[in-house]
Design an enzyme around this catalytic site. Sequence first.
Site: not given
Length: 672
Positions: A36, A38, A83-84, A113, A115, A117, A173, A225, A314, A408, A411, A426, A432
Amino acid sequence: MQRNDALSRIEALTKELNDHNYKYYVLAQPSISDFDFDQKLAELAALEKDYPEFLDPDSPTQKVGGDITKQFKTVRHKWPMLSLSNTYSEKELKDFDERIRKVLGDDFEYVCELKFDGLSISLTYEQGVLTRGVTRGDGTQGDEVTSNIKTIKSVPNKIKSGHFPDLFEIRGEVFMHRAAFERLNKERLENDEIPYANPRNFAAGTIKLQDSSEVAKRPLDCFLYFLYMDNRDRLFKTHWESLEAVKSWGFHVSEHTKLCRTIDEVLQFISYWDDARHKLSYDIDGIVIKVNSYAQQHELGFTAKSPRWAIAYKYKAEEVETILKSVSYQVGRTGAVTPVANLEPVQLSGTTVKRATLHNANEITRLDLHELDTVMVEKGGEIIPKIIGVNKDKRVPDTKQIAYPTHCPVCNTVLIRKEGEAVHYCPNELGCPPQIVGKIQHFISRKAMDIEGMGNETVEVLYKKGLLKQISDLYQLHHHKEELEQIERFGEKSINNMLLGIQKSKERPFQKVLFGLGIRYVGETIAKKLANSFKNIDNLIQASVEEIAAVDEIGERIAQSVKEYFSNTLHLHQVEILKGENLQFAIIEEEFQLNSNKLADKSFVISGVFEHYSREDLGKIIVQNGGKLLSGISAKLNYLVAGENMGPSKLAKAQKFNIPIISEVELIKMIQ
């Protein structure tokens, strides 16, 4: 269709498809079928072709990438991306508040706000159009990744409304939602590729891919942000005002942002999200606290490394102790044996953890694991819990050290470990069971042969019944209809659907068949590159390791693996059987209109990044004028068409064989 009707339909389709795109790629929660989607995409593309004046830069037909970047350009930030300073301590946060109050008094506000990652990014817009995306880099300069950023579904390529300035930068970010990360990492494991440790690493790795069409296939999201522009303070007095404005311009701004009057309100916000963050669909590792007023930010100023008006609190990565009950070993479709720790169930980051990854034999040795050990398990930014250490003070006396198996676990074949690799394998691929079943499951998967009416459980049942022992057996199932009908829950309709899906799979293109074979290290992208370079399976089988490695972005390890696969007579026998079943083992070449024969009997290799043409366009020009495109450099080559940042190995080979090196301009002159 009338122009107004066409415009209305284009707008409706664009909105609907953008929503579906976001759900499918970014949240990994599709709400309609691929078919649908496509169909709607094809309708939109047709309308945009008929009414080009209504083509939207943010149309889902435009978010597919395509540009190749061999080396990212380094760009200096107009406003440094500092950087903070950060803290894990409430006391240090209160000390930060005291320092602010000494300068500003008590009349100020904080904006709190999440943070995220992810990967920091700076976007530049001119006249409302996205013109540049740059990574943080060292804070002073970063890599320009504009082509890749333009593929992200939530980043507008053009702002459609609002009173925005002619030129501005917006910081944010880039990240990946957990569900999407888990889905993609599962695919990497199935393809015997090394999984990413966490969504942040996956997002960062994706943004630095050289092929933006591949970036477009990966589910990145982006929160914005912070706004930068000349004379910003004339337009906005506070950071909060600017956030509200950029949200109205169409930028993706997190709704989990709060205006706080006191440090106690800040601490309440931090405490709330320490627990609530586990319910988010993405990872955060803390809270960012900023002074709201721009005038007060200027007054507080900066240190050499960070702003004095902001700090990041953090959260500590969560870890718990539990008992190691046992270690089990999983065998993948390529024979890779992966150890898994089975744990006494324990609560961690809001979920019950019963298992943790141990990666390989080296990790078991490093941890010095013993039976019934008390282990420390960490989730933190990780999706899959991992054991990070052992509490040896609680070790049960006289317990045995965990020893990695020599055979293994399924087997009993002696395991092998190649030099320089951490994984044990293996080698019994034809005997196997998990390897046999895994290979067939990979072959029928959506990104390979996409056999409808057949799932992983069906493969397991048919293997146990003795009807499937190798990939080629799929194309013999129509001879076993009576046996299929005897299997529980196999009705006539489901059998017919499965057999129809198997028959339809014969139409899948060469690159999908090649990917479906399950060659170690050959993922979807590598299969496509090999198919396009060698054109058919016979050329690939006959190619040397050097010729395979000469293909862009395919190194020695992949080339060696491909050569090893096709050196196995059992694999070659399978290919011959599948050829006899009329599977596609050659790419269907695009029909080129021959413009001239000026390049007849001349062969070319294209390498590097070009100013006026894409590599694909240069390839078409060569073929349209009677020339031949080769994938690798040899003494028989006539010309190397070289752009910027061409690989040094290709240049060295060309010089070794005294092959003429020409530019795109010189190539065009040859046909004029």
